[in-house]
Design a protein around this motif. Structure first.
Motif, PDB file in Angstrom:
ATOM      1  N   LYS A  21     -14.499 -27.946 -17.977  1.00 30.95           N
ATOM      2  CA  LYS A  21     -13.187 -28.207 -17.047  1.00 30.95           C
ATOM      3  C   LYS A  21     -11.615 -27.342 -17.295  1.00 30.95           C
ATOM      4  O   LYS A  21     -10.586 -27.864 -16.772  1.00 30.95           O
ATOM      5  CB  LYS A  21     -12.747 -30.002 -18.044  1.00 30.95           C
ATOM      6  N   TRP A  22     -11.679 -27.020 -18.495  1.00 31.56           N
ATOM      7  CA  TRP A  22     -10.587 -26.403 -18.825  1.00 31.56           C
ATOM      8  C   TRP A  22     -10.939 -24.934 -19.010  1.00 31.56           C
ATOM      9  O   TRP A  22      -9.833 -24.351 -18.368  1.00 31.56           O
ATOM     10  CB  TRP A  22     -10.340 -26.655 -21.058  1.00 31.56           C
ATOM     11  N   ALA A  23     -11.465 -24.384 -18.909  1.00 38.19           N
ATOM     12  CA  ALA A  23     -11.760 -22.770 -18.128  1.00 38.19           C
ATOM     13  C   ALA A  23     -12.130 -22.662 -16.675  1.00 38.19           C
ATOM     14  O   ALA A  23     -11.720 -21.740 -16.630  1.00 38.19           O
ATOM     15  CB  ALA A  23     -13.372 -22.334 -19.182  1.00 38.19           C
ATOM     16  N   VAL A  24     -12.652 -23.396 -16.082  1.00 37.40           N
ATOM     17  CA  VAL A  24     -12.734 -23.273 -15.082  1.00 37.40           C
ATOM     18  C   VAL A  24     -11.005 -22.704 -14.566  1.00 37.40           C
ATOM     19  O   VAL A  24     -10.462 -21.929 -13.448  1.00 37.40           O
ATOM     20  CB  VAL A  24     -13.380 -24.377 -14.148  1.00 37.40           C
ATOM     21  N   PRO A  25      -9.963 -23.732 -14.104  1.00 33.96           N
ATOM     22  CA  PRO A  25      -8.853 -24.033 -13.671  1.00 33.96           C
ATOM     23  C   PRO A  25      -7.802 -22.883 -14.121  1.00 33.96           C
ATOM     24  O   PRO A  25      -7.851 -21.429 -13.692  1.00 33.96           O
ATOM     25  CB  PRO A  25      -8.405 -25.215 -14.213  1.00 33.96           C
ATOM     26  N   VAL A  31      -7.932 -15.142 -12.164  1.00 33.42           N
ATOM     27  CA  VAL A  31      -7.931 -14.269 -10.798  1.00 33.42           C
ATOM     28  C   VAL A  31      -7.542 -14.240  -9.718  1.00 33.42           C
ATOM     29  O   VAL A  31      -6.582 -13.157  -9.218  1.00 33.42           O
ATOM     30  CB  VAL A  31     -10.059 -14.947 -10.417  1.00 33.42           C
ATOM     31  N   LEU A  32      -6.527 -15.309  -9.554  1.00 35.39           N
ATOM     32  CA  LEU A  32      -5.177 -15.581  -8.394  1.00 35.39           C
ATOM     33  C   LEU A  32      -3.927 -14.631  -8.860  1.00 35.39           C
ATOM     34  O   LEU A  32      -3.259 -13.745  -7.606  1.00 35.39           O
ATOM     35  CB  LEU A  32      -4.119 -16.736  -8.190  1.00 35.39           C
ATOM     36  N   ILE A  33      -4.010 -14.573 -10.290  1.00 33.20           N
ATOM     37  CA  ILE A  33      -2.657 -13.136 -11.102  1.00 33.20           C
ATOM     38  C   ILE A  33      -3.033 -11.820 -10.787  1.00 33.20           C
ATOM     39  O   ILE A  33      -2.397 -11.538 -10.010  1.00 33.20           O
ATOM     40  CB  ILE A  33      -2.471 -13.148 -12.597  1.00 33.20           C
ATOM     41  N   VAL A  34      -4.818 -11.572 -10.783  1.00 36.00           N
ATOM     42  CA  VAL A  34      -5.454  -9.544 -11.061  1.00 36.00           C
ATOM     43  C   VAL A  34      -5.282 -10.027  -8.967  1.00 36.00           C
ATOM     44  O   VAL A  34      -5.538  -8.387  -8.653  1.00 36.00           O
ATOM     45  CB  VAL A  34      -6.386 -10.243 -11.406  1.00 36.00           C
ATOM     46  N   VAL A  35      -5.724 -11.076  -8.261  1.00 38.77           N
ATOM     47  CA  VAL A  35      -5.498 -10.551  -7.268  1.00 38.77           C
ATOM     48  C   VAL A  35      -4.467 -10.374  -6.092  1.00 38.77           C
ATOM     49  O   VAL A  35      -4.218 -10.092  -5.409  1.00 38.77           O
ATOM     50  CB  VAL A  35      -6.714 -11.835  -6.110  1.00 38.77           C
TER      51      VAL A  35
END
Length: 40
Positions: A21-25, A31-35
């Motif tokens: 529950k903590w790891a997925v967000p 991922v959003l930052i890298v993209v």
């Protein structure tokens, strides 16, 4: 399985789900930052 093994299995599963529950967000934010860095 004995009752004791089932209790340990449920505890392990509960801990795994709590971590998930903590790891997925957190992974989604990374991922959003890298993209966004790649796109700019």
């Amino acid at each position: 399985m004995t009752v004791h093994d089932m209790e340990k299995a449920q505890a392990t599963y509960g801990g795994f789900m709590a971590t998930l529950k903590w790891a997925v967000p957190v992974i989604a934010v990374i991922v959003l930052i890298v993209v966004s860095l790649i796109a700019s």
